[in-house]
Each structure stands twice: as structure tokens, then as C-alpha cells.
Design an enzyme around this catalytic site. Sequence first.
Site, PDB file in Angstrom:
ATOM      1  N   LYS A 156       0.829  -1.179   0.000  1.00 47.18           N
ATOM      2  CA  LYS A 156       0.000   0.000   0.000  1.00 47.18           C
ATOM      3  C   LYS A 156       0.879   1.249   0.000  1.00 47.18           C
ATOM      4  O   LYS A 156       2.039   1.135   0.383  1.00 47.18           O
ATOM      5  CB  LYS A 156      -0.944   0.014   1.200  1.00 47.18           C
ATOM      6  N   HIS A 186      -0.865  -5.357   5.901  1.00 44.12           N
ATOM      7  CA  HIS A 186      -0.170  -6.239   6.851  1.00 44.12           C
ATOM      8  C   HIS A 186      -0.988  -6.493   8.119  1.00 44.12           C
ATOM      9  O   HIS A 186      -0.738  -7.444   8.838  1.00 44.12           O
ATOM     10  CB  HIS A 186       1.238  -5.712   7.174  1.00 44.12           C
ATOM     11  N   LYS A 190      -1.629 -10.170  11.038  1.00 44.48           N
ATOM     12  CA  LYS A 190      -1.382 -10.207  12.487  1.00 44.48           C
ATOM     13  C   LYS A 190      -2.169 -11.357  13.107  1.00 44.48           C
ATOM     14  O   LYS A 190      -3.337 -11.566  12.779  1.00 44.48           O
ATOM     15  CB  LYS A 190      -1.789  -8.871  13.125  1.00 44.48           C
ATOM     16  N   GLU A 224      -0.648   5.254  17.916  1.00 49.04           N
ATOM     17  CA  GLU A 224       0.806   5.059  17.815  1.00 49.04           C
ATOM     18  C   GLU A 224       1.516   6.169  18.576  1.00 49.04           C
ATOM     19  O   GLU A 224       1.014   7.299  18.638  1.00 49.04           O
ATOM     20  CB  GLU A 224       1.245   5.131  16.351  1.00 49.04           C
ATOM     21  N   ASP A 243      -3.493   6.761   5.084  1.00 45.98           N
ATOM     22  CA  ASP A 243      -2.422   5.872   5.538  1.00 45.98           C
ATOM     23  C   ASP A 243      -2.957   4.725   6.398  1.00 45.98           C
ATOM     24  O   ASP A 243      -2.429   3.619   6.342  1.00 45.98           O
ATOM     25  CB  ASP A 243      -1.394   6.698   6.341  1.00 45.98           C
ATOM     26  N   HIS A 248      -6.131  -0.297   6.986  1.00 43.11           N
ATOM     27  CA  HIS A 248      -6.068  -1.121   8.203  1.00 43.11           C
ATOM     28  C   HIS A 248      -7.359  -1.052   9.038  1.00 43.11           C
ATOM     29  O   HIS A 248      -7.900  -2.068   9.448  1.00 43.11           O
ATOM     30  CB  HIS A 248      -4.896  -0.701   9.088  1.00 43.11           C
ATOM     31  N   LYS A 351      -0.913   9.469  15.218  1.00 46.21           N
ATOM     32  CA  LYS A 351       0.521   9.364  15.516  1.00 46.21           C
ATOM     33  C   LYS A 351       0.800  10.226  16.742  1.00 46.21           C
ATOM     34  O   LYS A 351       0.063  11.159  17.042  1.00 46.21           O
ATOM     35  CB  LYS A 351       1.336   9.885  14.342  1.00 46.21           C
TER      36      LYS A 351
HETATM   37  C1  BG6 Z   1       1.657   1.352   8.014  1.00 44.09           C
HETATM   38  C2  BG6 Z   1       1.542   2.844   7.996  1.00 44.09           C
HETATM   39  O1  BG6 Z   1       0.831   0.778   7.034  1.00 44.09           O
HETATM   40  O2  BG6 Z   1       1.264   0.865   9.291  1.00 44.09           O
HETATM   41  C3  BG6 Z   1       2.400   3.454   9.089  1.00 44.09           C
HETATM   42  O3  BG6 Z   1       1.958   3.337   6.727  1.00 44.09           O
HETATM   43  C4  BG6 Z   1       2.034   2.850  10.426  1.00 44.09           C
HETATM   44  O4  BG6 Z   1       2.233   4.869   9.131  1.00 44.09           O
HETATM   45  C5  BG6 Z   1       2.077   1.335  10.359  1.00 44.09           C
HETATM   46  O5  BG6 Z   1       2.978   3.319  11.389  1.00 44.09           O
HETATM   47  C6  BG6 Z   1       1.529   0.719  11.640  1.00 44.09           C
HETATM   48  O6  BG6 Z   1       1.759  -0.661  11.614  1.00 44.09           O
HETATM   49  P1  BG6 Z   1       1.920  -1.484  12.970  1.00 44.09           P
HETATM   50  O7  BG6 Z   1       2.006  -2.895  12.525  1.00 44.09           O
HETATM   51  O8  BG6 Z   1       3.159  -0.965  13.627  1.00 44.09           O
HETATM   52  O9  BG6 Z   1       0.687  -1.172  13.779  1.00 44.09           O
END
Ligand code: BG6
Length: 502
Positions: A156, A186, A190, A224, A243, A248, A351
Site C-alpha cells: 500500500k 499487513h 497479524k 501510535e 495511511d 487497516h 501518531k
Molecule cells: C503502516 C503505515 O501501514 O502501518 C504506518 O503506513 C504505520 O504509518 C504502520 O505506522 C503501523 O503498523 P503497525 O504494525 O506498527 O501497527
Amino acid sequence: MDPTPAPHALPEVCDFTVFGGTGDLALRKLLPSLYHRDLEGQLPADTRILGVSVSPLDDDGWRDAVRSALTTHVPRGDLHEEVVARFTARLRHLPLDAQDPDDWHRLHALLKDRPRAEDAVRVFYLAVAPRLFGSICQRLDEIGVVDDRARVVLEKPIGHDLASAREVNESVGRVFAESQIFRIDHYLGKESVQNLLVTRFANTFLEPLWNSRWVDHVQITVSETVGVGGRGAYYDNAGALRDMVQNHLLQLLCLVAMEPPTYVGRETVRDEKLKVLQALKPMREEDVDRDTVRGRYVAGLVDGAAVPSYSDDLKATGGQGGSLTETFVALKTEVQNWRWAGVPFYLRTGKRMDRRISEIVVVFKEPPHSMFPGAEGITTPNRLHIQVQPDEGMKLHLTAKEPGPGGYRLRPVSLDLSYATAFQVRLPDAYERLLMDVMKGNPTLFMRRDEVEAAWTWTEPILNRWAAAAERPKRYPAGTPGPTAAAMLLERDGRTWQELDQ
Ligand code: BG6
């Protein structure tokens, strides 16, 4: 039934080519994940991993870079000299200038450099800017390395709106059939996200309650503590909605809300997720104004350390710092179908927030009648907390009687399931599962074209309204749970964001 490969089958021999082989994603995630699979004995002996990038590294130079990445990103206890040697012997690197036909012929020669070239399944992982997806696929086709068994993996973002996503899908689709295209989200790799399906559908007690009759509302949070790091240039053109939410968070919502498929197969789960995306209440302009909040961090304290504002983070990575990009989103939506009509789904992500946590909270309705007159203490509605990360697990919050004589004193208690304690195994990184699925040709956990486009169809009106509105994102100090407007989004409905330790 569609022929989904058996979960423990070994993949076929592969030539796994990573475009962007010296990039952050390759060195931080892809190579360490492939190493772990090699450690578990899941890479057939003849499988090769080819790095392609603009860097002039030769094979040994790339092997050194990968070795050093493994030292940083693989736990020390999992690094075994003989496995590292076996793994790095699989690696080849090809410097490639996309404009130079000779370089593409060198890639062709490298892929054909096997005793029987047709033995290996070719995987092309495009860990590069999406604007290059179409032209790379076209070149691969021209040099004759795309056969029926070849697969392409797209990272992505797939586009930045519906039209550009369609363009990407069209251009890749001219070379690869949909069944050969693996679009990574991704989050779907998980463990705790896959377990959501198992929890819902391999148990009986939740399903009768999992609807508007018993569920008051659902909250999905991905918070995050990191800022934009070195990714300012990408992030400033994306923002939190593109993003995180478009992919997600909507995928998590789909897994919470979808109907049970007849069986878990390569199309059945994706069919059900698509129906959820299509049932999301469309956002009209007035809905965007009322039901979305966008925010942006200013300087603050995260884990006790002073951190700069988003604008300063951006300037430090060579950006302008004057944009209206959001680093936080909260919104309210609804799944308009028989099961969920009237149940709000609240989503938020940001973030530089106060803590790193991804969780889903299903809040059930209050009991219809309170039969403990004069009871002391508090009752809170039942809640199921599904903690995606860190500390993967689940908590079911119940109300119980505090032991002792003298009437009913009601107290909240929780039933806890921690994966770490229950299973006592290392939880593999999401990419490990997904890369193995690519090699085995199992697309169940990848986003299909229609899903990606349905997600953009729902997201785009929010982007358009925000772009047209004069209002700037609300400020929130780094290290806090986001702007107060996000709390008010729930308070006006008589609800609050749930914290795991509440
Ligand atoms: C990514 C985003 O797809 O996922 C990032 O582009 C983000 O900005 C990340 O930090 C978060 O992934 P995870 O697995 O750390 O929650």
C-alpha cells in the site's frame, strides 16, 4: 470448495524478487521475515531471494547489508550462524536503472539462471513507490518473465483516491490476472486479527449476541506513539485517513462486522468483507462535518521525552511543514444492514499519541432491567476488548458480586486471555504469514481489487469535504489521546472511549 493450500504445506521453489531491495521495508520487515521462515525450515533449498534496487551493490554488498539488518531486527536468540549463512547464500542483488534496457535483460538472465528455470515460481514484490507499479509490470512482461504461475505483491498505498487506485489496478491488471495479484494489508497477517475470525466463528457463545439487539456500539483504535519519522514526504501527501483508515481500520471493521462465510477460502472471506464495505453508510458533506474529526500533533512529551510538532518533523525531513495534513482521525460510521442497523462504529487512529495500542472494543447493551435494588457499587456494560497489539489477547469485562455478607456490592471484573501466557510461543510478524501465503499462492488474506476500490469509494467523500473546508485540523499535544473534539464525538452520544485498563 476453492483449493486453498493446506496450511502446513511447504511452498514451491521460488525466485522471490524484491524491488526496493535496499529500502527500509525490505531490510526491516521482508528479509527478517523470510529469515524466520528459513529458520523454521519453510524455504525449499533452491529458493532464491533477489534484491533489485538503484544501489550499485553487488551480491556480497547486499548480503552484508542484509546480515546487518538481521542483527538489528531478529532477536539474538533466533540468530544462528549456520542459518544466517544458508539464508544469505540465497541472496543475489541486481542494480537496476529502470530506463536502461540492458539492466532489464540482466534481470531476465538472472531469473533464467537455473538448471531448469521453469521449476521456480516467480514472485515480484514491489516495495517501491506505487507510481512505478504499472511500468515495472510492463517491463517484466516485455522481458518475458511473467508466466501463469508468476505473482506480484503490491504494498500500500494502492492509489491516493478512487481514480488513481483504478489506474494502478488497471495497469498491473494488464500484465497479471487478479488471481496473481497480492495486495498487502499487513494488519491481516497479524495473529490477533486472524484470531478475530476464529473467536467469532469457532465458538458459539458470541454469535447470538453479535448484532444490533445486544451490541451498543463498537470502537476500533490504532494509536501510535511514533511520529512520521523519515517518511515525511510520503506521509504529508497521505495523512492518517489514507495511511491507516482506508486500509487497516476498515479491514478490522470488516472482520468485526462480516457475516460468517460458508468456509474460509480464498474468495469467501473477501466476498463477505466486500459486502461490509458496500454497506458502510455513505458520508454526505454534513455527515463529514458532524461525524469526523481530524487532528495534527504539536510539540509535546511522549514517554517522558520532548518531541517536536508535525511541522517541525516534516521540515527535518526536507518537507515544507505548511500543509493541512492530518496525523489523527476519529470518525463515526454505521454498517447499514440487518445485523448492524443503528449500531455506531467509532474509529480513531493517530501518531504521537499517549500510547501504542491497537484494539477493538465491542460494548454490549445494559441489562434490560436492574434487579438488585439498593446495590452498592458500579455496573458497567459488558465489553469485549480484543487487543491486537502489543500484548495480544482478549478481555471480557463482566459485573460480579464482591465477596462478603451484607447485600450486593457490584464490581467490574475481567476474564483475561493473554496469547503469550496461553500459547507460550513467539508470535510471528505479520509479514511472515503473508509472505508464505504469497509463495503458496493463497490470496485469502490479501485485498482484492473490488475491496480496495470499495474502500476508496467510501473514503473519498471525506477527503473531498476536508479539502474543500476552510477548517484546519485540530491541534493536539504529542503524548495525548488526540484532540478533545474526538472525545466529544462520543460524549454527544452519551459514550466514552474505552481504555483497556478501565
Ligand atoms: C503502516 C503505515 O501501514 O502501518 C504506518 O503506513 C504505520 O504509518 C504502520 O505506522 C503501523 O503498523 P503497525 O504494525 O506498527 O501497527
